[in-house]
Design a protein around this motif. Structure first.
Motif, PDB file in Angstrom:
ATOM      1  N   GLN A 188       0.820  -1.205   0.000  1.00  0.00           N
ATOM      2  CA  GLN A 188       0.000   0.000   0.000  1.00  0.00           C
ATOM      3  C   GLN A 188       0.859   1.262   0.000  1.00  0.00           C
ATOM      4  OE1 GLN A 188      -2.418  -0.739   3.416  1.00  0.00           O
ATOM      5  NE2 GLN A 188      -3.771  -2.163   2.348  1.00  0.00           N
ATOM      6  N   GLU A 189       1.988   1.223   0.686  1.00  0.00           N
ATOM      7  CA  GLU A 189       2.894   2.379   0.656  1.00  0.00           C
ATOM      8  C   GLU A 189       3.482   2.575  -0.733  1.00  0.00           C
ATOM      9  OE1 GLU A 189       5.836   1.882   3.627  1.00  0.00           O
ATOM     10  OE2 GLU A 189       4.442   1.980   5.314  1.00  0.00           O
ATOM     11  N   ALA A 190       3.835   1.468  -1.380  1.00  0.00           N
ATOM     12  CA  ALA A 190       4.391   1.569  -2.733  1.00  0.00           C
ATOM     13  C   ALA A 190       3.352   2.111  -3.709  1.00  0.00           C
ATOM     14  CB  ALA A 190       4.883   0.194  -3.200  1.00  0.00           C
ATOM     15  N   VAL A 191       2.113   1.637  -3.581  1.00  0.00           N
ATOM     16  CA  VAL A 191       1.038   2.143  -4.445  1.00  0.00           C
ATOM     17  C   VAL A 191       0.826   3.631  -4.203  1.00  0.00           C
ATOM     18  CG1 VAL A 191      -1.438   2.025  -4.905  1.00  0.00           C
ATOM     19  CG2 VAL A 191      -0.125  -0.074  -4.672  1.00  0.00           C
ATOM     20  N   ALA A 192       0.850   4.046  -2.931  1.00  0.00           N
ATOM     21  CA  ALA A 192       0.649   5.459  -2.600  1.00  0.00           C
ATOM     22  C   ALA A 192       1.764   6.326  -3.200  1.00  0.00           C
ATOM     23  CB  ALA A 192       0.598   5.641  -1.083  1.00  0.00           C
ATOM     24  N   ASN A 193       3.005   5.851  -3.110  1.00  0.00           N
ATOM     25  CA  ASN A 193       4.123   6.615  -3.669  1.00  0.00           C
ATOM     26  C   ASN A 193       3.994   6.761  -5.182  1.00  0.00           C
ATOM     27  OD1 ASN A 193       5.440   7.055  -1.216  1.00  0.00           O
ATOM     28  ND2 ASN A 193       6.540   5.115  -1.328  1.00  0.00           N
ATOM     29  N   SER A 224       9.333   3.462 -10.241  1.00  0.00           N
ATOM     30  CA  SER A 224       8.389   3.426  -9.121  1.00  0.00           C
ATOM     31  C   SER A 224       7.304   2.377  -9.362  1.00  0.00           C
ATOM     32  CB  SER A 224       7.758   4.804  -8.922  1.00  0.00           C
ATOM     33  OG  SER A 224       6.827   4.780  -7.863  1.00  0.00           O
ATOM     34  N   SER A 225       6.838   2.287 -10.601  1.00  0.00           N
ATOM     35  CA  SER A 225       5.805   1.300 -10.940  1.00  0.00           C
ATOM     36  C   SER A 225       6.334  -0.123 -10.781  1.00  0.00           C
ATOM     37  CB  SER A 225       5.322   1.535 -12.369  1.00  0.00           C
ATOM     38  OG  SER A 225       4.322   0.614 -12.723  1.00  0.00           O
ATOM     39  N   GLN A 226       7.594  -0.346 -11.163  1.00  0.00           N
ATOM     40  CA  GLN A 226       8.191  -1.671 -11.000  1.00  0.00           C
ATOM     41  C   GLN A 226       8.299  -2.055  -9.528  1.00  0.00           C
ATOM     42  OE1 GLN A 226       9.110  -4.006 -13.238  1.00  0.00           O
ATOM     43  NE2 GLN A 226       8.234  -2.749 -14.870  1.00  0.00           N
ATOM     44  N   GLU A 227       8.666  -1.100  -8.678  1.00  0.00           N
ATOM     45  CA  GLU A 227       8.739  -1.378  -7.244  1.00  0.00           C
ATOM     46  C   GLU A 227       7.352  -1.723  -6.694  1.00  0.00           C
ATOM     47  OE1 GLU A 227      11.360  -1.694  -5.269  1.00  0.00           O
ATOM     48  OE2 GLU A 227      12.607  -1.438  -7.058  1.00  0.00           O
ATOM     49  N   THR A 228       6.344  -1.002  -7.168  1.00  0.00           N
ATOM     50  CA  THR A 228       4.976  -1.292  -6.733  1.00  0.00           C
ATOM     51  C   THR A 228       4.548  -2.687  -7.175  1.00  0.00           C
ATOM     52  OG1 THR A 228       4.399   1.052  -6.858  1.00  0.00           O
ATOM     53  CG2 THR A 228       2.581  -0.511  -6.868  1.00  0.00           C
ATOM     54  N   LEU A 229       4.914  -3.056  -8.405  1.00  0.00           N
ATOM     55  CA  LEU A 229       4.577  -4.389  -8.903  1.00  0.00           C
ATOM     56  C   LEU A 229       5.233  -5.469  -8.046  1.00  0.00           C
ATOM     57  CD1 LEU A 229       3.376  -6.304 -11.012  1.00  0.00           C
ATOM     58  CD2 LEU A 229       5.420  -5.917 -12.415  1.00  0.00           C
ATOM     59  N   LYS A 230       6.506  -5.269  -7.694  1.00  0.00           N
ATOM     60  CA  LYS A 230       7.199  -6.263  -6.856  1.00  0.00           C
ATOM     61  C   LYS A 230       6.536  -6.391  -5.492  1.00  0.00           C
ATOM     62  CE  LYS A 230      11.727  -5.522  -9.039  1.00  0.00           C
ATOM     63  NZ  LYS A 230      13.110  -4.997  -8.849  1.00  0.00           N
ATOM     64  N   ALA A 231       6.171  -5.256  -4.891  1.00  0.00           N
ATOM     65  CA  ALA A 231       5.522  -5.287  -3.584  1.00  0.00           C
ATOM     66  C   ALA A 231       4.158  -5.974  -3.675  1.00  0.00           C
ATOM     67  CB  ALA A 231       5.358  -3.865  -3.046  1.00  0.00           C
ATOM     68  N   THR A 232       3.438  -5.733  -4.769  1.00  0.00           N
ATOM     69  CA  THR A 232       2.126  -6.363  -4.959  1.00  0.00           C
ATOM     70  C   THR A 232       2.267  -7.870  -5.124  1.00  0.00           C
ATOM     71  OG1 THR A 232       1.282  -4.344  -5.998  1.00  0.00           O
ATOM     72  CG2 THR A 232       0.041  -6.372  -6.372  1.00  0.00           C
ATOM     73  N   LEU A 233       3.271  -8.291  -5.891  1.00  0.00           N
ATOM     74  CA  LEU A 233       3.482  -9.727  -6.092  1.00  0.00           C
ATOM     75  C   LEU A 233       3.890 -10.417  -4.790  1.00  0.00           C
ATOM     76  CD1 LEU A 233       5.330  -9.726  -9.551  1.00  0.00           C
ATOM     77  CD2 LEU A 233       2.964 -10.402  -9.058  1.00  0.00           C
ATOM     78  N   ARG A 234       4.702  -9.722  -3.961  1.00  0.00           N
ATOM     79  CA  ARG A 234       5.070 -10.310  -2.665  1.00  0.00           C
ATOM     80  C   ARG A 234       3.834 -10.494  -1.782  1.00  0.00           C
ATOM     81  NH1 ARG A 234       9.744  -6.938  -3.190  1.00  0.00           N
ATOM     82  NH2 ARG A 234       8.703  -5.279  -2.021  1.00  0.00           N
ATOM     83  N   ALA A 235       2.965  -9.477  -1.765  1.00  0.00           N
ATOM     84  CA  ALA A 235       1.743  -9.590  -0.969  1.00  0.00           C
ATOM     85  C   ALA A 235       0.827 -10.678  -1.515  1.00  0.00           C
ATOM     86  CB  ALA A 235       1.008  -8.247  -0.937  1.00  0.00           C
ATOM     87  N   ALA A 236       0.724 -10.767  -2.856  1.00  0.00           N
ATOM     88  CA  ALA A 236      -0.128 -11.786  -3.467  1.00  0.00           C
ATOM     89  C   ALA A 236       0.412 -13.191  -3.208  1.00  0.00           C
ATOM     90  CB  ALA A 236      -0.235 -11.532  -4.968  1.00  0.00           C
ATOM     91  N   SER A 237       1.744 -13.337  -3.216  1.00  0.00           N
ATOM     92  CA  SER A 237       2.320 -14.664  -2.956  1.00  0.00           C
ATOM     93  C   SER A 237       2.049 -15.104  -1.518  1.00  0.00           C
ATOM     94  CB  SER A 237       3.824 -14.640  -3.229  1.00  0.00           C
ATOM     95  OG  SER A 237       4.491 -13.779  -2.312  1.00  0.00           O
ATOM     96  N   THR A 238       2.085 -14.163  -0.586  1.00  0.00           N
ATOM     97  CA  THR A 238       1.769 -14.509   0.805  1.00  0.00           C
ATOM     98  C   THR A 238       0.308 -14.892   0.940  1.00  0.00           C
ATOM     99  OG1 THR A 238       3.440 -12.917   1.520  1.00  0.00           O
ATOM    100  CG2 THR A 238       1.915 -13.722   3.189  1.00  0.00           C
TER     101      THR A 238
END
Length: 562
Positions: A188-193, A224-238
């Protein structure tokens, strides 16, 4: 009130406790009746199918009909109650964030407008889902309790095994919740940024194109979009890991219970109907276990968003205010005594009723600092700022806002009409034509066939800079505050219009009960002022009328004469 993720979530539950309680009862009833279905089918087999009795068959059919009628309606009614509570809470959270962000005292969150927008929309919605997590948690627990009791009635060891195995299963699933909370929060922080960056880039797109920096900006957004994608994939994998663990462990529990029950049936320890009940319940247990796992996921996501909401709701105020609601009309309407802030150094200034005072700052940074102080946005400054003889920090914020209006150089206009932008919620239509003429904005109105009812796009994009500037001045004049502070109100207009604007300003504001402070280098405006203050290197270096200063002060001449 101290805001934490837990306090925000607890408050959400308290605010909707009645509606939530109704939803919990109905959803728990739905789960209880679903757990009762395999029990009734087992009784159906033992009492009607095995015996061949028609009366027992009819009673069993009626029981099944009643169960399905109850569970269907209980689910619909319960889900409606919970969803209504979620929507109301989402709306309340959004209003609280908007109220906090728009409060004139300001805030020290350090967040950009794009981040605040995401918190007010996405995070408010996700934080309110704690109500769903609570409801589903109670419903799932009820189903497990009913299933365990039914199994105990069939066979005590079998029931005890399920009662021990299910809690261990739930605890194992919940062990992933802290990791899910952290990864959801990071996402959520990455998406906000990224959202904030996109907002900034869109707002400054013309400037970026003008200096040829659009490719660098695009590359920055891509990273920034790539970082958000990585954070989203980490959350989705969990999330996926938790779903997989829940399904696998539920299946193992089902297989174990079904196997043991089949063995008991072969030994004659339980009947065929009881075997069907046990297998049906064991299969059904996967649903409430899944509900508890899903509830844990929703709770983790809600907690992460609640933490972001708490960071805004609990942020310190930008400025301190008091509670006093009175000022002394015999004192200067506005006074600065020994004020130091950024580039300003021990600046003294006073505005008496009926005065028009111009301020010429050789350094634009001095003008910005003075505006920040007068507008009440300087969190820490030396000296005193007084309104009607009372320090600003002692006055009620609403009184300060009614007493002092600062019209910034960059005018904000809103989607609507010319009339709605000028009135800004005020019903003072009697003076509308007069202030439009005083701001030299009559041509802006007459340029459109529908006049004041001409529609405006967001931020007044269809108007020129000078038109927006004059409309902003007209709006400020119509508000008629005791103290009006203007910053370069004529920089985007031609010389003829500037002269008309200066005359109109002097006419409308030159009354005994009002005072006006104009920060400008325009000779047309300065010439209409009762006196002019000259600020250099943060201190007052000269004072007098425009004509006098223009004749005697070479630095003044260089700054204002065109």
């Amino acid at each position: 009130m101290e805001f934490t993720p837990g306090s925000v979530m607890r408050r959400s539950v308290r605010r909707h406790r009645r509606r939530l309680a109704g939803g919990v009862v109905l959803l728990s009833l739905h789960q209880a009746t679903e757990a009762a279905v395999p029990v009734v089918i087992g009784i159906f087999v033992d009492q009607a199918v095995s015996t061949g009795r028609l009366e027992s068959l009819l009673w069993c059919v009626l029981m099944l009909f009643a169960l399905f009628a109850v569970l269907s309606n209980a689910w619909k009614a319960g889900a409606r109650q919970v969803m209504r509570a979620i929507e109301y809470e989402t709306h309340q959270l959004r209003l609280e964030i908007a109220r906090r962000v728009l409060d004139p005292r300001g805030h020290r969150t350090g967040l950009r407008s794009g981040e605040l927008l995401l918190i007010a929309t996405s995070d408010a919605e996700k934080a309110s889902l704690v109500l769903r997590a609570v409801a589903l948690g109670f419903a799932g627990s009820t189903a497990l309790a009913v299933s365990s009791v039914a199994l105990l009635l069939v066979d005590v060891p079998l029931g005890i095994g399920v009662m021990i195995g299910v809690p261990l299963l739930v605890l194992g699933i919940q062990a992933l919740s802290p990791l899910l909370t952290r990864r959801t929060s990071s996402q959520q922080e990455a998406v906000a940024n990224t959202t904030a960056l996109a907002t900034d880039l869109v707002g400054g797109l013309r400037t970026l194109r003008g200096i040829g920096a659009q490719h660098n900006a695009a590359e920055r957004y891509r990273r920034s979009s790539q970082e958000t994608l990585k954070a989203t994939l980490r959350a989705a994998s969990t999330n996926g890991l938790q779903d997989g663990v829940t399904t696998a462990l539920s299946g193992l529990l089902l297989a174990a219970v079904a196997g043991i029950a089949g063995w008991f049936a072969l030994d004659g320890r339980i009947s065929i109907g009881e075997l069907i009940t046990v297998v049906g319940l064991a299969q059904f247990v996967a649903e409430p276990v899944g509900l508890l796992g899903f509830s844990g996921q929703v709770f983790a996501m809600s907690r992460a968003s609640a933490g972001r909401l708490a960071s805004v709701l609990g942020s310190p105020w930008g400025i301190a205010t008091g509670i006093s609601t009175t000022v002394d009309p015999s004192k200067p309407l506005l006074a600065l005594e020994g004020v130091g802030y950024k580039t300003l150094s021990s600046l003294d200034l006073s505005l008496q009723p009926g005065e028009l005072v111009g301020v010429l700052c050789y350094d634009p940074r001095d003008a910005d600092a003075l505006l920040t102080v007068v507008a009440g946005r300087a969190a820490e400054h030396s000296g005193r700022v007084l309104v009607g003889g009372a320090e600003v920090e002692e006055l009620d914020i609403d009184l300060v806002r009614r007493s002092v209006l600062v019209e910034q150089h960059d005018t904000d206009l809103f989607e609507g009409t010319l009339r709605s932008n000028l009135l800004a919620g005020s019903g003072n239509t009697a003076r509308l034509d007069r202030v439009v003429a005083a701001a030299a904005a009559t041509d802006v109105v007459e340029a459109h066939a529908d006049g004041l009812d001409h529609p405006l796009a967001d931020r007044g994009r269809t108007l020129s800079g000078g038109q927006r500037q004059r409309l902003g001045l007209a709006r400020a004049l119509l508000a008629e505050p005791p103290v009006l502070v203007l910053h370069d109100p004529s920089t985007a207009v031609d010389a003829v219009t500037e002269e008309l604007l200066a005359e109109g300003l002097a006419e409308v504001r030159g009354v005994a009960t009002l005072a006006t402070l104009v920060l400008t280098s325009s000779p047309a405006l300065l010439g209409k002022m009762h006196r002019v203050l000259v600020v250099s290197d943060g201190v007052l270096v000269a004072e007098g009328r425009h004509a006098e200063l223009a004749e005697t002060d070479s630095a003044y001449q260089e700054a204002v004469l065109r």
